[in-house]
Design a protein around this motif. Structure first.
Motif, short mmCIF file in Angstrom:
data_model
loop_
_atom_site.label_atom_id
_atom_site.label_comp_id
_atom_site.label_asym_id
_atom_site.label_seq_id
_atom_site.Cartn_x
_atom_site.Cartn_y
_atom_site.Cartn_z
N GLY A 33 0.88 -1.14 -0.04
CA GLY A 33 0.00 0.03 0.07
C GLY A 33 0.93 1.49 0.16
O GLY A 33 2.01 1.23 -0.17
N ASP A 34 0.08 2.55 0.30
CA ASP A 34 0.77 3.71 0.47
C ASP A 34 1.55 3.79 1.83
O ASP A 34 1.51 2.99 2.74
CB ASP A 34 0.03 4.68 0.07
CG ASP A 34 -1.26 4.99 0.67
OD1 ASP A 34 -1.39 4.36 1.88
OD2 ASP A 34 -2.09 5.56 0.23
N LYS A 75 8.63 1.98 -3.59
CA LYS A 75 7.89 1.18 -4.68
C LYS A 75 7.78 -0.48 -4.43
O LYS A 75 6.65 -0.83 -4.77
CB LYS A 75 9.06 1.23 -6.08
CG LYS A 75 8.96 2.60 -6.54
CD LYS A 75 10.12 2.90 -7.89
CE LYS A 75 10.17 4.30 -8.16
NZ LYS A 75 11.24 4.35 -9.24
N VAL A 76 8.77 -0.78 -3.45
CA VAL A 76 8.49 -2.32 -3.02
C VAL A 76 7.26 -2.18 -2.22
O VAL A 76 6.44 -3.22 -2.16
CB VAL A 76 9.85 -2.58 -2.20
CG1 VAL A 76 9.48 -4.05 -1.70
CG2 VAL A 76 10.75 -2.92 -3.17
N ASP A 128 6.30 -6.88 -6.93
CA ASP A 128 5.81 -8.37 -6.35
C ASP A 128 6.10 -9.37 -7.34
O ASP A 128 6.37 -10.64 -6.84
CB ASP A 128 4.51 -8.00 -5.85
CG ASP A 128 3.94 -9.31 -5.25
OD1 ASP A 128 4.36 -9.85 -4.14
OD2 ASP A 128 3.11 -10.05 -5.75
N ALA A 129 6.02 -8.91 -8.70
CA ALA A 129 6.40 -10.16 -9.64
C ALA A 129 7.67 -10.70 -9.50
O ALA A 129 8.01 -11.63 -10.34
CB ALA A 129 6.06 -9.39 -11.04
N MET A 130 8.61 -9.83 -8.86
CA MET A 130 10.06 -10.23 -8.91
C MET A 130 10.50 -10.81 -7.71
O MET A 130 11.51 -11.66 -7.57
CB MET A 130 10.84 -8.83 -9.30
CG MET A 130 12.39 -9.03 -9.59
SD MET A 130 13.14 -7.77 -10.19
CE MET A 130 12.41 -7.15 -11.69
N LYS A 132 17.85 -8.16 0.24
CA LYS A 132 17.68 -9.71 0.20
C LYS A 132 16.81 -10.23 -0.71
O LYS A 132 16.18 -9.50 -1.44
CB LYS A 132 17.30 -10.14 1.71
CG LYS A 132 18.27 -9.74 3.00
CD LYS A 132 17.71 -9.93 4.34
CE LYS A 132 18.66 -9.37 5.30
NZ LYS A 132 17.91 -9.42 6.68
N MET A 133 16.77 -11.56 -0.78
CA MET A 133 16.01 -12.36 -1.82
C MET A 133 14.71 -12.21 -1.45
O MET A 133 13.78 -12.48 -2.39
CB MET A 133 16.59 -13.71 -2.17
CG MET A 133 17.89 -13.95 -2.49
SD MET A 133 18.29 -12.93 -4.07
CE MET A 133 17.22 -13.84 -5.28
N VAL A 134 14.02 -11.95 -0.44
CA VAL A 134 12.84 -11.91 0.48
C VAL A 134 12.60 -10.48 0.89
O VAL A 134 13.46 -9.98 1.77
CB VAL A 134 12.40 -12.95 1.16
CG1 VAL A 134 10.94 -12.79 1.59
CG2 VAL A 134 12.63 -14.23 0.38
N VAL A 135 11.71 -9.85 0.71
CA VAL A 135 11.57 -8.55 1.34
C VAL A 135 10.84 -9.15 2.93
O VAL A 135 9.78 -9.44 2.95
CB VAL A 135 10.43 -7.65 0.67
CG1 VAL A 135 9.81 -6.34 1.30
CG2 VAL A 135 10.86 -7.33 -0.76
#
Length: 304
Positions: free
Chosen positions: A7-8, A42-43, A49-51, A90-93
């Motif tokens: 979200g924002d 942006k994340v 999210d697609a990445m 990291k590879m995961v947020v």
């Protein structure tokens, strides 16, 4: 600082979480300063999210400086108490740097040299490593004429200095308000927008040897200014790769960050910090970043 859904800025919450576990090859850092980058909000919006997967509640933030609190197995290069900085993506947020503690793979981190404060060290990693990777990919050398789109920005002001230090003639796009700033970096400023190609050719009649696109939306102008054998890269426009250039993403790189910090310590690379905010005002920092109101990096003081 966390968010439990995309979200924002309204989804941000200050929350207590367990201290992260520190595994083999990792260091646990007590964070003193972190820095805001556009990718953070942006994340949070779900834009990547697609990445990149996310685990909620997620802690945002990829840049940091702090002190080593503890070591996982087999980390001989660091000791408890070392001042360190890292681009800690990291590879995961999930466990980001807007927190009291963060775990970082040892190879992502480097010691902060004497004479470099935590605010400067925290502001450097993502932007500095991006700038370094761009300049290296362009193979910038003496006598090259290099066009840097958005030369006064967070990445641009560092890329400009790195290219100038290599002996290149740099032309930097910016708004007229930032002409003096870009001149101070050693580059020739030109206003972005319509007519850019003609303005650049007034400085470089035969075009340029290399172009760094740090903003996006300038591919057509870039191609018009490139001569035979010229190089171009973009961190904002994947279409560059379809037009003979490269689309770059920065990688965590402790050794590369060490090189940049040594330049800062030597006085050959300056990092511009716009302001320092307390941890509870990350949302305000995201707003300033997204609305373009910061002239330099926004740093977060995690200790207050």
């Amino acid at each position: 600082m966390t968010y439990s859904e995309y979200g924002d800025n309204d989804v941000l919450r200050l929350q207590e979480l367990p201290t992260p576990k520190v595994g083999p090859g990792q260091i646990l850092v007590r964070v003193t300063r972190a820095a805001i980058n556009p990718v953070d909000w942006k994340v949070m919006s779900g834009g990547l999210d697609a990445m990149i997967d996310a685990q909620f509640p997620a802690v945002p933030g990829w840049d940091m400086a702090g002190t080593v609190e503890s070591l996982g197995p087999d980390v001989p290069e660091f000791a408890v108490g070392d001042r360190v900085a890292a681009y800690a993506r990291k590879m995961v947020v999930s466990g980001g740097t807007f927190a009291e503690y963060v775990t970082v793979p040892a190879e992502f981190a480097t010691k902060i040299p004497e004479g470099v404060d935590d605010e400067t060290a925290a502001a450097l990693p993502l932007a500095g490593l991006t700038a370094k990777r761009v300049v290296e990919a362009l193979q910038v050398g003496e006598d090259d004429t290099v066009l840097i789109h958005a030369a006064s920005g967070g990445v641009g002001h560092l890329a400009t200095q790195l290219a100038v230090n290599l002996g290149a003639q740099v032309v930097g796009t910016c708004s007229p308000d930032n002409f003096e700033k870009v001149r101070g970096l050693g580059a020739a400023p030109v206003e972005y927008g319509d007519g850019l190609v003609d303005r650049v050719r007034e400085i470089a009649p035969d075009g340029v040897d290399a172009v760094a696109d740090l903003v996006g939306g300038v591919l057509e102008q870039t191609l018009e200014l490139l001569g035979d054998g010229s190089r171009h890269v973009s961190i904002a426009d994947p279409e560059a790769a379809e037009k003979g250039g490269r689309w770059l993403w920065v990688r965590p790189d402790g050794a590369g960050l060490a090189e940049l910090l040594e330049q800062v310590a030597a006085g050959t690379l300056a990092v511009e910090v716009d302001r320092v905010l307390p941890l509870g005002e990350v949302a305000e920092g995201f707003r300033l970043s997204s609305e373009g109101e910061a002239n330099g990096k926004i740093v977060v003081d995690v200790t207050r």
